[in-house]
Enzyme design. Sequence first.
Site, PDB file in Angstrom:
ATOM      1  N   GLY A  12      45.002  16.810 -45.765  1.00 33.15           N
ATOM      2  CA  GLY A  12      45.770  17.328 -44.403  1.00 33.15           C
ATOM      3  C   GLY A  12      44.819  18.519 -44.030  1.00 33.15           C
ATOM      4  CB  CYS A  13      44.379  19.687 -40.523  1.00 36.36           C
ATOM      5  SG  CYS A  13      45.914  19.944 -39.902  1.00 36.36           S
TER       6      CYS A  13
END
Lengths: 335, 335, 335, 335
Positions: B148-149
Amino acid sequence: MTRVGIIGASGYAAADLMRLLLAHPAARITALADLPEKCGALAKLFPQFAGRIDLAVVPADAKAMAAACDVVFLALPHTASMTYAGPLLDAGLKVIDFSADYRLKTPGLYEKAYGHKPDEANLANAVYGLPELYRDAIKKARLIANPGCYPTAAILALAPLVREGLAAPSDIIVDSKSGVSGAGRTPKLLTHFPECNESMQAYAIGSHRHQPEIVEQLGLVARVSVDVLFVPHLAPMDRGIESTCYARLLQGISAADIAELYRKAYYGEPFVVVRDEPPATKHVVGTNYVHLCPTVVGGRAVVSSVIDNLTKGAAGQALQNMNLLFGHDETAGLE
Amino acid sequence: MTRVGIIGASGYAAADLMRLLLAHPAARITALADLPEKCGALAKLFPQFAGRIDLAVVPADAKAMAAACDVVFLALPHTASMTYAGPLLDAGLKVIDFSADYRLKTPGLYEKAYGHKPDEANLANAVYGLPELYRDAIKKARLIANPGCYPTAAILALAPLVREGLAAPSDIIVDSKSGVSGAGRTPKLLTHFPECNESMQAYAIGSHRHQPEIVEQLGLVARVSVDVLFVPHLAPMDRGIESTCYARLLQGISAADIAELYRKAYYGEPFVVVRDEPPATKHVVGTNYVHLCPTVVGGRAVVSSVIDNLTKGAAGQALQNMNLLFGHDETAGLE
Amino acid sequence: MTRVGIIGASGYAAADLMRLLLAHPAARITALADLPEKCGALAKLFPQFAGRIDLAVVPADAKAMAAACDVVFLALPHTASMTYAGPLLDAGLKVIDFSADYRLKTPGLYEKAYGHKPDEANLANAVYGLPELYRDAIKKARLIANPGCYPTAAILALAPLVREGLAAPSDIIVDSKSGVSGAGRTPKLLTHFPECNESMQAYAIGSHRHQPEIVEQLGLVARVSVDVLFVPHLAPMDRGIESTCYARLLQGISAADIAELYRKAYYGEPFVVVRDEPPATKHVVGTNYVHLCPTVVGGRAVVSSVIDNLTKGAAGQALQNMNLLFGHDETAGLE
Amino acid sequence: MTRVGIIGASGYAAADLMRLLLAHPAARITALADLPEKCGALAKLFPQFAGRIDLAVVPADAKAMAAACDVVFLALPHTASMTYAGPLLDAGLKVIDFSADYRLKTPGLYEKAYGHKPDEANLANAVYGLPELYRDAIKKARLIANPGCYPTAAILALAPLVREGLAAPSDIIVDSKSGVSGAGRTPKLLTHFPECNESMQAYAIGSHRHQPEIVEQLGLVARVSVDVLFVPHLAPMDRGIESTCYARLLQGISAADIAELYRKAYYGEPFVVVRDEPPATKHVVGTNYVHLCPTVVGGRAVVSSVIDNLTKGAAGQALQNMNLLFGHDETAGLE
């Protein structure tokens, strides 16, 4: 104390009107309404009013509005306004409509632009709510057609020129740049942040519905028919319109003389400022002012005009009209 | 030449991947797919590719993808990815998944966070695609769970500290600020331009789904269980994440020593830069870089970490993983 | 009618004060002054006041100010304020200072943070102008030290918690994000549009001058000394501060109870709104409001607090103080 | 491998050139220089290059540049470029100049616009670096006058029309909107974030120095003298120019025919895309593309044209020219 109702209370123009009314010394909001699916506590719809306006937005009902208000603002899309204006007028209220429903007087023009028959009966009595042009008529009106945002910027930029017959009536271009709130509050891809942020884009080139409104009003000022090429652009900012207007001059006039012409034309106007330098939209955002900078380049007049599209372009001008309708100081709530 | 397919081609992470692939010397896009309602000519969906990528996005079909591609990127929401990963793996392809479907290894964690049973069979073989931690495993993997970012920014910011046992494992706070593209391409009120422009707002305080991902990965690095308080914020910009990470130190360490620790930890890493000054997201936007600035205040380490949420936070890291999977230069297409 | 003067009229806080004063029913601007090189017609310095305030900004002179005004706002940098405050007080005026010169009471603290001896004589009589804490003292004061923007957001976010002894005094983190107007009006590379637009960046980690101010005030509220780790960030927007405040709880308390605690603590406060959802800075921009959302995650309270840095963070709070000083309605000019 | 030097390495156009060169397969940066006060480690001047380009910017010296480079880009203001071009050409290098020093061929025009005598000797051999017009001449040139940003957008928008004699040569208006990076990297009030953010403003109405450049080039294409009214605007975004160009048509032509005319005119051009919908600057930002949408309204052609002012408007076009000069693939480093 003028009692104010708003139908269409969930949109941006309505929110700007509420912001202004909070500081109005002689008016207060007594009723807020909208379509049933847009109702609820105002502080939920617009958290900026939490602790400031303790009202619910309820499903619109003309009779209830009539009982609670002296004036109703219709912050609705076109064709929706005309379902409420008649009943409210019949009940003795004054009505200020933000939509295009009562703006176009030329027979057939409304239907052509909006694909719907106008409300002929009330249209006949509506006054176009641009105080700089129609102040006296506004004072006596019961139904105000509040001008569009682009038309407000363009008409005020060009009126002194066409009134004097200085501009070639068929050689006028209006290149406008608007903040994104002008597109309304309904989410769509075009106005999704990562799409329109950091970007400029023309749209509706030569086909925007504000074009006939500009044309009709400038024609009335010019007393001859005019033609306008209008190109709007979406600019990456919340609020503000800058319109650069180009008009071929029919006779030589200096930049100094054109500035003088504008200063005289707007002398005494509380919300028009004529400037020597091109104005920035930021200079008027949040206010009801229009700043104009007219000049001459070659054989053309170039006028840059800036307004806040939600204030002078909608809610502020509507409040200015309300002040005129009810005999308040024209600037009440607008400083 | 590695043949690349993308399922979920209508979203921002996919668009960023295509941007990068255009400059990749040893890969080319051979198939684009999405849900049926999101299909059409790519140049219509993303006008920035007009004249550059002449492909249509077609309804996703694992068999067709398998025939045309060596690797497929799944740029899909969680639970959607797991319907495609299995068939593609069975057909012999390699799969890089942008969703959370294969990130969480701890039994029960995925179901708790996402409300859906995981794809246990393939989950067992998935490798968490953070090259700075798992480069060797990535090279041999067939299924990559692309991080995920927010976790990418947070884990890289904290890993050197927790690996050395310097941070109190239950006293870690991650305060993150993300650009709006992180919220995806589906229009909604929160990300409507006039709502989120010119505004900062916290959201999902202590309840964001990236929190378990950060916790699991930092726990693996720390070899003890850790606890993280994670608060994301929406920032008025297209791209970029800044995460300021706070960790209570278990022993005294100077700012100079912590900087040295980070420089050693990331020595040779092609995309990690350790800096003396707090970095701006603008320094990394459009790139696959992370910039880190670790320091010490009182008894706490404070690490500011910036990435582009779509590049190092999604598409760029995915491409870095693809390069590792296929034996390309790890930085190919990323400079 | 309270006669108002402003020294430092060319800056953003002064402009916001003028914006507010235009709508104040019982005050008017009678004198504007600044350093000689910053003088000129106000409409040249700030075109938004063209046609609205017809005054020149003249070189600051305490005697002339004293003759024309009942109160003077010093919108000046630290150390500049103290050269004007004394003479104005001696002439019998009331003074509201936007700088840090009269904020820090702890001996030695001002000199340590600002590298200059304080004006001890007047410092002794100055009142810290946070009405939510010191309303009664403000009413009787002659010299108000108007709080810093970051401290306003942080102190209001944490005061109810530390007053009740719920927070561990040495385990408080304030992570703040400010719009660019907070950096003042002097152009520099950091605040040049293409540098800071579309970017987030931490700065002055653990070393910002507002940290001792937050520490001193929270200590007074807590009646024990506290420690605060303060990290400000520059956010790409004009105005607004969001502060997410983290405090370790000394005893278990539910999210509902903490919300109740805050609602009670601020009951009756005209400008404090306690909300259930994290607030956006946009909800308060242009207003004097603070919105607070307190919650509990694990063993920590997390409070998100938003203000307009120029209004509640400077000019609006100053006007609220002026209203208290002169017996006007506390909210006059602030709705 | 083409060895590249840049003089003026501290500005935005130079930074964009470096960004592009990092991905160029057949060129590498060998020398960076600037005025002495703008020198230092590149990673200090532009942190985005930390870890990517390990060079110092040193005081400009033509001899040293000549020894280290095959081509030098002059990213300098006008009149500064001409002090370096001659010595570099004499040393046998090729020179690509970003300034206006070698753009204007009409005798007297440069001096009139820029208030300085031109470098006549080298001006005679300079080629205007717009590949869509002068590709063959560029290939053989040694000194390239890289076009201005506004002229690039305007000339490509209007060339097909004036080449065919369809436009009235004295009735052309170009209304342009530019991102703030076009104003350079030197901080000033106009481009201070809180001044220009969230604002649109016209400037230099009818008096911008790019006007003679547009006029000269369109005249060459038209083979008759033309007149252009040019009005630039500052838009609140980092990068991008949108130019809406208005030209009165000398004969009736349909919107479909004008689109066909443009498609034929730019057939095979690697960086020109003719579209049916008005383009957004966002569609081209970061790329070397121009998107054009020509249409007809009433008796006028309206062409909306978008480019990235730093890429196709400066560094990208310069690299396209370098590719032509050195026989590289014209698109190398530009995808």
